[in-house]
Design a protein around this motif. Structure first.
Motif, PDB file in Angstrom:
ATOM      1  N   VAL A   1       0.875  -1.177   0.000  1.00 25.62           N
ATOM      2  CA  VAL A   1       0.000   0.000   0.000  1.00 25.62           C
ATOM      3  C   VAL A   1       0.906   1.219   0.000  1.00 25.62           C
ATOM      4  CG1 VAL A   1      -1.769   1.288   1.235  1.00 25.62           C
ATOM      5  CG2 VAL A   1      -1.873  -1.208   1.180  1.00 25.62           C
ATOM      6  N   VAL A   2       0.734   2.086  -1.017  1.00 24.10           N
ATOM      7  CA  VAL A   2       1.691   3.166  -1.235  1.00 24.10           C
ATOM      8  C   VAL A   2       0.977   4.507  -1.399  1.00 24.10           C
ATOM      9  CG1 VAL A   2       3.298   1.583  -2.367  1.00 24.10           C
ATOM     10  CG2 VAL A   2       1.665   2.872  -3.752  1.00 24.10           C
ATOM     11  N   ASP A   3       1.770   5.552  -1.361  1.00 26.45           N
ATOM     12  CA  ASP A   3       1.283   6.897  -1.648  1.00 26.45           C
ATOM     13  C   ASP A   3       0.898   6.952  -3.136  1.00 26.45           C
ATOM     14  OD1 ASP A   3       0.960   9.577  -2.272  1.00 26.45           O
ATOM     15  OD2 ASP A   3       2.680  10.247  -1.095  1.00 26.45           O
ATOM     16  N   PRO A   4      -0.359   7.273  -3.447  1.00 33.03           N
ATOM     17  CA  PRO A   4      -0.768   7.291  -4.863  1.00 33.03           C
ATOM     18  C   PRO A   4       0.047   8.255  -5.719  1.00 33.03           C
ATOM     19  CG  PRO A   4      -2.695   7.424  -3.430  1.00 33.03           C
ATOM     20  CD  PRO A   4      -1.488   7.594  -2.557  1.00 33.03           C
ATOM     21  N   LEU A   5       0.574   9.302  -5.115  1.00 32.92           N
ATOM     22  CA  LEU A   5       1.360  10.274  -5.869  1.00 32.92           C
ATOM     23  C   LEU A   5       2.826   9.892  -5.959  1.00 32.92           C
ATOM     24  CD1 LEU A   5      -0.223  13.584  -4.513  1.00 32.92           C
ATOM     25  CD2 LEU A   5      -0.797  12.307  -6.602  1.00 32.92           C
ATOM     26  N   ASP A   6       3.254   8.958  -5.107  1.00 28.88           N
ATOM     27  CA  ASP A   6       4.641   8.494  -5.113  1.00 28.88           C
ATOM     28  C   ASP A   6       4.647   7.016  -4.742  1.00 28.88           C
ATOM     29  OD1 ASP A   6       7.312   7.973  -4.943  1.00 28.88           O
ATOM     30  OD2 ASP A   6       7.682   9.235  -3.183  1.00 28.88           O
ATOM     31  N   PRO A   7       4.470   6.125  -5.730  1.00 31.12           N
ATOM     32  CA  PRO A   7       4.345   4.695  -5.425  1.00 31.12           C
ATOM     33  C   PRO A   7       5.606   4.053  -4.869  1.00 31.12           C
ATOM     34  CG  PRO A   7       4.403   5.063  -7.797  1.00 31.12           C
ATOM     35  CD  PRO A   7       4.301   6.414  -7.163  1.00 31.12           C
ATOM     36  N   THR A   8       6.694   4.814  -4.740  1.00 29.00           N
ATOM     37  CA  THR A   8       7.874   4.271  -4.071  1.00 29.00           C
ATOM     38  C   THR A   8       7.792   4.449  -2.567  1.00 29.00           C
ATOM     39  OG1 THR A   8       9.129   6.350  -4.210  1.00 29.00           O
ATOM     40  CG2 THR A   8       9.285   4.846  -6.089  1.00 29.00           C
ATOM     41  N   ALA A   9       6.809   5.224  -2.106  1.00 31.27           N
ATOM     42  CA  ALA A   9       6.671   5.513  -0.676  1.00 31.27           C
ATOM     43  C   ALA A   9       5.556   4.651  -0.079  1.00 31.27           C
ATOM     44  CB  ALA A   9       6.369   6.996  -0.458  1.00 31.27           C
ATOM     45  N   ASP A  10       5.934   3.717   0.794  1.00 37.51           N
ATOM     46  CA  ASP A  10       4.954   2.823   1.409  1.00 37.51           C
ATOM     47  C   ASP A  10       4.199   3.517   2.531  1.00 37.51           C
ATOM     48  OD1 ASP A  10       5.360  -0.018   0.244  1.00 37.51           O
ATOM     49  OD2 ASP A  10       7.390   0.691   0.589  1.00 37.51           O
ATOM     50  N   ARG A  11       2.935   3.153   2.657  1.00 37.79           N
ATOM     51  CA  ARG A  11       2.104   3.648   3.747  1.00 37.79           C
ATOM     52  C   ARG A  11       2.184   2.682   4.914  1.00 37.79           C
ATOM     53  NH1 ARG A  11      -1.793   7.435   1.636  1.00 37.79           N
ATOM     54  NH2 ARG A  11      -0.438   9.077   0.832  1.00 37.79           N
ATOM     55  N   ALA A  12       1.999   3.211   6.111  1.00 36.29           N
ATOM     56  CA  ALA A  12       2.005   2.381   7.306  1.00 36.29           C
ATOM     57  C   ALA A  12       0.760   1.499   7.344  1.00 36.29           C
ATOM     58  CB  ALA A  12       2.066   3.263   8.552  1.00 36.29           C
ATOM     59  N   LEU A  13       0.828   0.407   8.094  1.00 37.46           N
ATOM     60  CA  LEU A  13      -0.337  -0.459   8.242  1.00 37.46           C
ATOM     61  C   LEU A  13      -1.505   0.337   8.806  1.00 37.46           C
ATOM     62  CD1 LEU A  13       1.273  -3.728   9.670  1.00 37.46           C
ATOM     63  CD2 LEU A  13       0.444  -3.314   7.351  1.00 37.46           C
ATOM     64  N   GLY A  14      -2.669   0.153   8.213  1.00 34.06           N
ATOM     65  CA  GLY A  14      -3.860   0.871   8.653  1.00 34.06           C
ATOM     66  C   GLY A  14      -4.061   2.209   7.983  1.00 34.06           C
ATOM     67  N   GLU A  15      -3.035   2.699   7.284  1.00 36.10           N
ATOM     68  CA  GLU A  15      -3.136   3.990   6.609  1.00 36.10           C
ATOM     69  C   GLU A  15      -3.557   3.763   5.157  1.00 36.10           C
ATOM     70  OE1 GLU A  15      -0.357   7.918   5.590  1.00 36.10           O
ATOM     71  OE2 GLU A  15       0.457   6.274   6.779  1.00 36.10           O
ATOM     72  N   PRO A  16      -4.561   4.512   4.646  1.00 39.09           N
ATOM     73  CA  PRO A  16      -5.017   4.283   3.269  1.00 39.09           C
ATOM     74  C   PRO A  16      -3.980   4.698   2.236  1.00 39.09           C
ATOM     75  CG  PRO A  16      -6.134   6.185   4.223  1.00 39.09           C
ATOM     76  CD  PRO A  16      -5.356   5.549   5.334  1.00 39.09           C
ATOM     77  N   GLY A  17      -3.947   3.947   1.159  1.00 36.26           N
ATOM     78  CA  GLY A  17      -3.056   4.245   0.049  1.00 36.26           C
ATOM     79  C   GLY A  17      -3.428   3.373  -1.135  1.00 36.26           C
ATOM     80  N   GLU A  18      -2.694   3.526  -2.242  1.00 40.48           N
ATOM     81  CA  GLU A  18      -3.004   2.732  -3.421  1.00 40.48           C
ATOM     82  C   GLU A  18      -2.475   1.313  -3.265  1.00 40.48           C
ATOM     83  OE1 GLU A  18      -2.616   2.688  -8.310  1.00 40.48           O
ATOM     84  OE2 GLU A  18      -1.584   4.253  -7.157  1.00 40.48           O
ATOM     85  N   LEU A  19      -3.316   0.338  -3.593  1.00 42.64           N
ATOM     86  CA  LEU A  19      -2.939  -1.067  -3.493  1.00 42.64           C
ATOM     87  C   LEU A  19      -2.101  -1.475  -4.700  1.00 42.64           C
ATOM     88  CD1 LEU A  19      -3.410  -3.794  -1.966  1.00 42.64           C
ATOM     89  CD2 LEU A  19      -5.355  -4.142  -3.512  1.00 42.64           C
ATOM     90  N   LEU A  20      -0.942  -2.080  -4.434  1.00 49.54           N
ATOM     91  CA  LEU A  20      -0.103  -2.674  -5.471  1.00 49.54           C
ATOM     92  C   LEU A  20      -0.144  -4.191  -5.319  1.00 49.54           C
ATOM     93  CD1 LEU A  20       3.159  -0.467  -5.421  1.00 49.54           C
ATOM     94  CD2 LEU A  20       0.962   0.000  -6.526  1.00 49.54           C
TER      95      LEU A  20
END
Length: 565
Positions: free
Chosen positions: A396-415
């Motif tokens: 799960v990553v930042d939609p604007l920067d898919p190299t940046a992972d989101r923390a568990l429980g934090e919304p982001g784009e699914l890869l």
């Protein structure tokens, strides 16, 4: 991108007993798979259509004959063969006959308009097509620049039992109406028919079959976020997903299961669960041209289903019918929902009516299509789409920067990464580069959260988020709130442009019979559950919502309707 919060695969502990963490790399093409099934299960039923049964041995012979017919028309390895058919035995035969020659199948919705079909034919450039006779004239009238050399028309009623065909031929209004829904006579003189195609013994031994990494299928995306694109799926992709599906369902008995084909085979979900997965385990596949409660009820009396892949509206209808005593669903051991979110109210209604589990999964055309699923057992978690399939990874990553992972429980784009992930879009290198990241990661376009133990919840589609006043609003969240009002049957939430710039939240609602629209009451209901900026500014009552053939609400069409008002 070398490490991320989900490297430890916390979801593995949730797997049902007996489900492996990994599957072996597929070595068997779909052609080899169906050849094995038609040999091993030769005397067992493969297909059932309005009561007419085709054994696996008969299916294998028909595939060989159709393949030889296609070869004599000039189909060879790498050619594209378009299929424009509803669910019927001929569809299954055509699919595997084309693959037998190493050709590439392209599936189409037979209810598409001429414009929609032409767009796809222009995109893939197939020279051969096998089509429902009701759309034959449309396809045959395509201009010469589409280079169609041969169009084979199929009368699906020919696969019905004699008694059914006889009833359809009666000169009475009801019979004529039913027949008109199922077949029509092409206007062209001496059109090439399915019978003509099967008029040969078997495919020539000189024909080399496909390799595991060859393209098997171009599956067009739904186009919910733009024009449909042809997803390139190889034999390895599709075989891997069938193997993952088999691994995911402990307790399947090869050669003894009965699958219901209520999902269209031209859709990725129906294609994998029925055309490949069911056939790979020697199951009997009961085919329905479309979902019809009466047809399903009739079939269940003589061929009770054991495995039912479907979508929430179908489960809802069947559960209500079961509670009325109209249909007995006690035989269904496995029920898997996909393609749209599964409300917990439907899960409860289904499980109360049947005594069995209903679990939700998640996938995309680009993942062949299944990537995640709820465990079939006590660890399943309603309200989530489950955990990754064997041999599948997620981030799960930042939609604007898919190299940046989101923390568990934090919304982001699914890869997603796994053996079922597609090879790209046909003729669209730019779109392919946007979708596939280095390392084989697929951008899903969906916003998700992942729990500490690896369960995934889809928040919304990235491109369907509504931006109002600088805040992001999830249409699904607003829909869920409105759906809890007792007067609301179904709802779709979309973004409408503001005259002053930006977007506003708008809702189209279908109300219970006899209810009247009270916009302020619905807004007040939303205010008890949502922040003020998420409450719809506009609420419109509609008689129904536009849906795809599998029942998914088409938000883009809802938006177009509201803009036209």
């Amino acid at each position: 991108m070398s490490s991320h919060p989900l490297d430890g695969k916390p979801w593995l502990d949730a797997y049902a007993e007996g489900v492996p963490h990994e599957i072996a790399a597929p070595t068997q093409t779909l052609s080899e798979m169906i050849a094995e099934s038609t040999s091993v299960h030769r005397r067992r039923p493969a297909l059932e259509f309005f009561g007419a049964v085709t054994t696996y041995g008969e299916l294998g012979e028909q595939i060989d004959r159709a393949a030889e017919g296609l070869r004599r028309l000039g189909v060879s390895k790498g050619d594209r063969v378009a299929i424009v058919l509803p669910n019927c035995p001929q569809h299954v035969v055509a699919f595997y006959a084309a693959l037998r020659l190493g050709a590439i199948v392209i599936e189409h919705n037979p209810l598409y308009t001429a414009r929609e079909l032409r767009h796809q034919f222009e995109d893939h450039g197939a020279r051969f097509a096998i089509v429902w006779d009701k759309v034959y004239d449309t396809i045959a009238a395509f201009p010469s620049d589409l280079r169609l050399e041969h169009v084979v028309h199929v009368d699906i009623t020919e696969a019905m039992p004699f008694g059914k065909r006889f009833l359809l031929s009666l000169p009475i209004p009801k019979a004529r109406s039913s027949r008109a829904q199922l077949t029509s006579t092409p206007k062209a003189r001496h059109p090439l028919s399915w019978k003509d195609l099967l008029g040969h013994r078997r495919v020539s031994a000189r024909v080399a079959g496909p390799a595991i990494d060859d393209i098997a299928l171009l599956q067009y995306t739904s186009g919910t976020t733009g024009s449909p694109k042809g997803a390139i799926l190889t034999h390895a992709n599709l075989r891997a997903n069938a193997m993952q599906g088999k691994a995911w369902v402990p307790g399947l008995v090869e050669g003894e299961e009965t699958f219901y084909g209520v999902l269209p085979l031209f859709h990725a979900y129906g294609m994998t669960l029925c055309l490949t997965f069911a056939m790979s385990i020697g199951a009997k596949l009961v085919l329905f041209p479309k979902f019809d409660l009466g047809l399903v009820t009739d079939a269940a009396r003589t061929s009770p289903p054991t495995f039912l892949p479907a979508v929430p509206p179908i489960y809802d209808q069947l559960a209500r019918a079961s509670s009325r005593g109209t249909i007995d669903l006690s035989s269904v051991r496995f029920a898997i929902s996909g393609a749209m979110s599964l409300p917990t109210t439907i899960v409860e209604r289904w499980e109360e009516a049947t005594g069995g589990l209903l679990v939700e999964g998640y996938g995309m055309t680009e993942t062949s299509p299944v990537a995640l699923g709820n465990p079939i057992g006590p660890s399943r978690r309603p309200g989530t789409v489950g955990v990754p399939f064997p041999s599948t990874e997620i981030r799960v990553v930042d939609p604007l920067d898919p190299t940046a992972d989101r923390a568990l429980g934090e919304p982001g784009e699914l890869l997603i990464r796994g053996p079922q992930v597609f090879q790209g879009y046909w003729g669209r290198p730019g779109d392919t580069a946007d979708a596939l990241l280095p390392g084989g990661w697929l951008r899903s376009g969906d916003i998700a959260t992942v729990s500490q133990d690896g369960f995934v919840t889809i928040v919304d589609r990235l491109k369907e988020l509504i931006i109002t006043g600088g805040f992001n609003v999830s249409p699904t969240e607003v829909e869920d709130a409105l759906a809890r009002h007792p007067d609301v049957v179904s709802v779709a939430v979309v973004a409408l442009p503001r005259a002053s710039g930006g977007e506003e939240v708008a809702a189209a609602v279908v109300l219970e019979q006899g209810a009247t629209l009270d916009v302020e009451a619905l807004r007040e209901h939303c205010r008890t559950q949502l922040a003020a900026y998420k409450v719809p500014k506009r609420i419109v009552q509609v008689d129904d919502l536009p849906r795809s053939l599998i029942g998914k609400v088409l938000r883009r069409e809802v938006r177009d309707r509201l803009l036209a008002d």
